[in-house]
Design an enzyme around this catalytic site. Structure first.
Site, mmCIF file in Angstrom:
data_model
loop_
_atom_site.group_PDB
_atom_site.id
_atom_site.type_symbol
_atom_site.label_atom_id
_atom_site.label_comp_id
_atom_site.label_asym_id
_atom_site.label_seq_id
_atom_site.Cartn_x
_atom_site.Cartn_y
_atom_site.Cartn_z
ATOM 1 N N GLY A 30 6.640 -5.154 3.754
ATOM 2 C CA GLY A 30 7.232 -6.306 4.428
ATOM 3 C C GLY A 30 7.098 -7.565 3.594
ATOM 4 C CD GLU A 79 -1.784 -3.088 9.580
ATOM 5 O OE1 GLU A 79 -2.975 -2.805 9.385
ATOM 6 O OE2 GLU A 79 -1.032 -3.513 8.687
ATOM 7 C CD GLN A 93 -2.800 1.094 2.454
ATOM 8 O OE1 GLN A 93 -3.523 0.105 2.495
ATOM 9 N NE2 GLN A 93 -2.877 2.062 3.338
HETATM 10 C C1 LIG Z 1 8.368 -1.428 10.086
HETATM 11 C C2 LIG Z 1 7.323 -0.977 9.122
HETATM 12 C C3 LIG Z 1 6.668 -1.917 8.342
HETATM 13 C C4 LIG Z 1 5.724 -1.518 7.394
HETATM 14 N N1 LIG Z 1 5.132 -2.455 6.593
HETATM 15 C C5 LIG Z 1 4.290 -2.062 5.610
HETATM 16 C C6 LIG Z 1 3.729 -3.005 4.697
HETATM 17 O O1 LIG Z 1 3.982 -4.203 4.776
HETATM 18 N N2 LIG Z 1 2.908 -2.546 3.715
HETATM 19 C C7 LIG Z 1 2.594 -1.222 3.592
HETATM 20 O O2 LIG Z 1 1.845 -0.877 2.691
HETATM 21 N N3 LIG Z 1 3.109 -0.298 4.446
HETATM 22 C C8 LIG Z 1 3.941 -0.683 5.446
HETATM 23 N N4 LIG Z 1 4.471 0.248 6.316
HETATM 24 C C9 LIG Z 1 4.137 1.650 6.144
HETATM 25 C C10 LIG Z 1 3.216 2.167 7.220
HETATM 26 O O3 LIG Z 1 1.957 1.583 7.100
HETATM 27 C C11 LIG Z 1 3.162 3.695 7.120
HETATM 28 O O4 LIG Z 1 4.461 4.183 7.380
HETATM 29 C C12 LIG Z 1 2.165 4.252 8.106
HETATM 30 O O5 LIG Z 1 0.859 3.988 7.670
HETATM 31 C C13 LIG Z 1 2.321 5.758 8.300
HETATM 32 O O6 LIG Z 1 2.212 6.404 7.091
HETATM 33 P P1 LIG Z 1 3.309 7.451 6.610
HETATM 34 O O7 LIG Z 1 4.636 6.805 6.720
HETATM 35 O O8 LIG Z 1 2.838 7.919 5.299
HETATM 36 O O9 LIG Z 1 3.244 8.602 7.637
HETATM 37 P P2 LIG Z 1 2.694 10.056 7.344
HETATM 38 O O10 LIG Z 1 1.255 9.969 6.997
HETATM 39 O O11 LIG Z 1 3.580 10.760 6.404
HETATM 40 O O12 LIG Z 1 2.807 10.668 8.790
HETATM 41 C C14 LIG Z 1 3.852 11.559 9.193
HETATM 42 C C15 LIG Z 1 3.309 12.449 10.297
HETATM 43 O O13 LIG Z 1 2.280 13.297 9.778
HETATM 44 C C16 LIG Z 1 1.113 13.214 10.575
HETATM 45 N N5 LIG Z 1 -0.070 13.372 9.726
HETATM 46 C C17 LIG Z 1 -0.280 12.870 8.488
HETATM 47 N N6 LIG Z 1 -1.498 13.189 8.055
HETATM 48 C C18 LIG Z 1 -2.095 13.900 9.029
HETATM 49 C C19 LIG Z 1 -3.391 14.484 9.199
HETATM 50 N N7 LIG Z 1 -4.352 14.387 8.275
HETATM 51 N N8 LIG Z 1 -3.657 15.101 10.362
HETATM 52 C C20 LIG Z 1 -2.728 15.185 11.324
HETATM 53 N N9 LIG Z 1 -1.498 14.658 11.229
HETATM 54 C C21 LIG Z 1 -1.179 14.021 10.103
HETATM 55 C C22 LIG Z 1 1.180 11.824 11.212
HETATM 56 O O14 LIG Z 1 0.429 11.768 12.412
HETATM 57 C C23 LIG Z 1 2.682 11.687 11.457
HETATM 58 O O15 LIG Z 1 3.015 12.326 12.652
HETATM 59 C C24 LIG Z 1 5.401 -0.139 7.273
HETATM 60 C C25 LIG Z 1 6.033 0.804 8.092
HETATM 61 C C26 LIG Z 1 6.979 0.400 9.004
HETATM 62 C C27 LIG Z 1 7.650 1.439 9.850
#
Ligand SMILES: Cc1cc2nc3c(=O)[nH]c(=O)nc-3n(C[C@H](O)[C@H](O)[C@H](O)COP(=O)(O)OP(=O)(O)OC[C@H]3O[C@@H](n4cnc5c(N)ncnc54)[C@H](O)[C@@H]3O)c2cc1C
Length: 694
Positions: free
Chosen positions: A193, A445, A153
């Site tokens: 992952g 998640e 995703q």
């Molecule tokens: C170890 C690990 C394994 C993972 N495995 C998978 C996987 O298998 N498949 C997959 O698809 N993904 C995976 N992920 C990704 C993970 O699901 C995302 O990193 C997570 O959903 C957070 O999204 P982001 O990184 O875009 O954070 P962002 O959305 O960029 O968040 C950054 C900051 O901005 C803030 N923010 C963002 N939008 C808003 C809003 N509307 N209002 C207020 N604050 C906001 C958040 O609270 C946060 O503080 C993995 C991540 C990790 C760390």
């Protein structure tokens, strides 16, 4: 060669002899029977016995030994993780293990390895969202590991914002195919992952484009690597994203597509569908696909409780055997330890205040997990007949609890690491590895802060429906009733507390949580409806409402579990009531401002609360080790020098150091690593000799 250092047996009365005795003494003081407590935590004797069976299975396997788990380069460790994956699948087949068994086995092995996302995400999503025909075709392959998958995703530029994803899946009617494409590197799938090395297929979230119209993200099963030689197919660019803060035994990967074609029938079509003519068939309910997500969040609540419980076991056992200073205090007197003996650190009120609430939080989370799992199972049955009536409550509560529980678990693990002093910083203590590997739970998640917005929306919706349509409230949001009676706009009630003893009344505790949850949600609603503040400007208020809701749910669930225990296992009641008190009172104390802000708690209430909490923590001392032993973590699972069940902490620390590869297997008698190249030239003054010749 110099003779190796051998650890001698402890001399009678020595510090080392005391450590083993200390843990035995602590255990002899425990006031409740352990077995029924273990059974309560596991749900049944059978579940506990099943875990023991699986533990024996895993411990026999040299591949799953933990003594050398931190050694080697990332490449070495990834190869081992692949070997572990292969062996676990063999074990599954040899022993006919179920999905639930495998879930447990992975927890026992305690490594997130390349199979983790295949089993934890790919299979559940496939089961939940593939049509019956698709499931019939794909599931046997996926379950037998002839098809290994992941869930793709997140992209480089977008994660939380699903609608911002850039990967497209455009239908081509001429060939009855979808073209999967990454228009820019920002569309590169990232973090996925089990993708970097092992996946043959992945479930891609991509924007569905039909006749030029964007229907938003949908899921597609995409073959990535040849089943003959595992080479990426033309049009697919895939690899590992590199080293991370933790999770280094799993191949989180990146993935890009260049006009890559897959059959139309590879779109997951249990709910939404695309016909041969390229027409879109809407799902019967927009949120039907949420089932898989709810499942994972529910599992994360249990994992939060289990992870903090592990840390609390290590910390509590260590606190029983670690002695510092000869300070005489009330706890030491109660325990009958003479002033001439050094004080076990568990007797210091500050150590108790840092450790015991973590034990209580673990119990609270494990009981809440049992509740939310039951709600989830009920929801799944209903979804089979497209009954989505319970979905909003299960979705909102699993989101709220995921955010809250993973947050307090992570904070708690770190608090325990700090409370164990220097030795807690050793990898061999088990705490740093737990901390690093647990850390991303607050991010994946559903990033925790964002999840609180989902909970807040649900709360506002429930409130609105209740106020405008007199819709009955779900028991977990019964407190919203108080908003209609004025709470949230004015301070018209105070806690029914006139002494510390009143705080031990569950009704008083729950009333405080209900009042506070109603107030913060009421204020959030007021800000939107009366002040016209946009929801988007109320992030912090949403987080406050979600936290208040989660704490209400956890306390309420703990109370109902304790009441049930009084009926079923009365011998456990006193200690569980005490743990429940510690959880409730400490949780109020942590956010005292929230409870006092509108005058619900006044100075005297707070004073009584702190006195009650202090007494409860002191009372918990005698049972602390029993409470952690009841979780029944084996030494294999804890993998901790300082949390060993026999208390031989100092031997374990030294043995681990002596065996470290840096010491070349010479037990402290080796010439140091790097002597010839770097140390000798320095100490022999070679640099100075060269200079004097010039
Ligand atoms: C170890 C690990 C394994 C993972 N495995 C998978 C996987 O298998 N498949 C997959 O698809 N993904 C995976 N992920 C990704 C993970 O699901 C995302 O990193 C997570 O959903 C957070 O999204 P982001 O990184 O875009 O954070 P962002 O959305 O960029 O968040 C950054 C900051 O901005 C803030 N923010 C963002 N939008 C808003 C809003 N509307 N209002 C207020 N604050 C906001 C958040 O609270 C946060 O503080 C993995 C991540 C990790 C760390």
């Amino acid at each position: 060669m110099a003779s190796k250092f051998v650890i001698p047996p402890p001399k009678p009365g020595s510090t080392r002899a005391l450590t083993q005795k200390d843990l035995q003494t602590a255990r002899s003081l425990v006031s409740f029977p352990l077995e029924p407590m273990t059974e309560t935590i596991f749900g049944s004797v059978q579940d506990y016995e099943r875990k023991q069976y699986l533990l024996n299975l895993v411990m026999k396997e040299p591949l799953f030994a933990k003594h050398d788990r931190f050694h080697g380069s990332r490449e070495d460790r990834l190869l081992r993780a692949l070997a572990m994956t292969k062996r676990l699948v063999e074990l599954r087949d040899e022993n006919n293990l179920s999905d639930a068994d495998m879930h447990l086995v992975r927890q026992l092995v305690d490594e997130t390895i390349p199979m983790s996302l295949h089993e934890g995400m790919f299979l559940p999503v496939l089961r939940a969202q593939a049509s019956p025909e698709q499931a019939k075709h794909w599931l046997p392959l996926a379950e037998s590991y002839q098809m290994i998958g992941s869930y793709a995703q997140t992209e480089l530029a977008h994660g939380s914002n699903l609608s911002g994803l850039e990967t497209t899946a455009t239908y081509i009617p001429e060939t009855d195919e979808f073209e999967i494409h990454s228009p820019d590197i920002t569309a590169c799938k990232w973090w996925i992952g089990s993708l970097g090395l092992i996946s043959t297929h992945t479930l891609v979230q991509a924007k569905l484009i039909l006749k030029g119209k964007d229907y938003g993200p949908h899921l597609f099963l995409v073959p990535l690597r040849s089943l003959d030689d595992h080479k990426p197919f033309p049009g697919v660019t895939v690899g590992d994203i590199g080293k991370k803060m933790g999770f280094n035994l799993i191949d989180n990967g990146f993935l890009m597509f260049e006009h890559y074609k897959i059959p139309r029938t590879n779109m997951l079509m249990r709910f939404a569908q695309v016909t041969r003519k390229g027409e879109y068939v809407k799902p019967p309910h927009a949120k039907l696909a949420y089932g898989g997500m709810v499942f994972v969040r529910t599992a994360l609540v249990r994992l939060a409780g289990g992870s903090l419980a592990k840390a609390a076991t290590i910390g509590t056992r260590y606190a029983c055997v670690r002695r510092q200073f000869h300070v005489m205090n009330a706890n030491k007197q109660v325990a009958g330890v003479s002033s001439s003996e050094e004080t076990p650190i568990i007797m210091y009120p500050m150590v108790q205040a840092r450790m015991f609430p973590r034990i209580a939080e673990s119990y609270a989370m494990l009981f809440a997990a049992q509740g939310i799992e039951a709600m989830y199972q009920d929801m799944v049955k209903r979804l089979d007949s497209f009954d989505v009536s319970t979905l909003p409550a299960v979705h909102a509560n699993s989101s709220a609890l995921k955010a809250y529980c993973t947050g307090i678990a992570l904070d708690g693990i770190e608090e325990i690491r700090r409370a164990t002093g220097g030795h807690g910083f050793m990898m061999s203590s088990g705490l740093p590895y737990l901390l690093f590997n647990y850390s991303p739970s607050v991010t994946f998640e559903g990033e925790n802060a964002l999840l609180t917005q989902q909970t807040a929306r649900y709360l506002l919706k429930q409130l609105h429906k209740h106020q405008t349509q007199a819709e009955p409230l779900h028991p977990f949001v019964e407190y919203l009733e108080l908003i209609s009676s004025g709470v949230g706009r004015k301070s018209d009630r105070t806690a029914a507390v006139s002494s510390p003893a009143d705080w031990f009344n569950p009704a008083v505790q729950l009333a405080a949580f209900a009042h506070r949850a109603a107030r913060v949600t009421g204020e959030l609603a007021h800000a939107i409806t009366q002040c016209g503040t946009p929801f988007a400007d109320l992030n912090v208020e949403c987080a406050r409402a979600s936290k208040a809701h989660s704490e209400y749910v956890l306390v309420r669930t703990f109370h109902s579990t304790t009441r049930k225990i009084l009926q079923d296992k009365p011998a456990l009641y006193p200690v569980l009531k005490l743990v429940s008190d510690v959880f409730a009172l400490n949780t109020i104390e942590k956010s005292i401002g929230d409870f006092a802000e509108d005058g619900y708690l006044v100075h005297a209430h707070v004073k009584h609360l702190r006195a009650a909490l202090k007494t409860a923590l002191q009372d918990m001392m005698k049972d602390a080790v029993g409470l952690v032993d009841a979780w029944a973590f084996s030494d294999y699972e804890l993998d901790s020098t300082i949390g060993r069940s026999d208390g031989k902490v100092y031997e374990a620390l030294l043995e681990t150091a002596l065996a470290d590869p840096v010491n070349k297997g010479m037990n402290g008698k080796a010439v140091s690593l790097g002597y010839e190249q770097y140390i000798r030239p320095l100490v022999k003054g070679e640099r100075l000799q060269k200079k004097s010749k010039l």
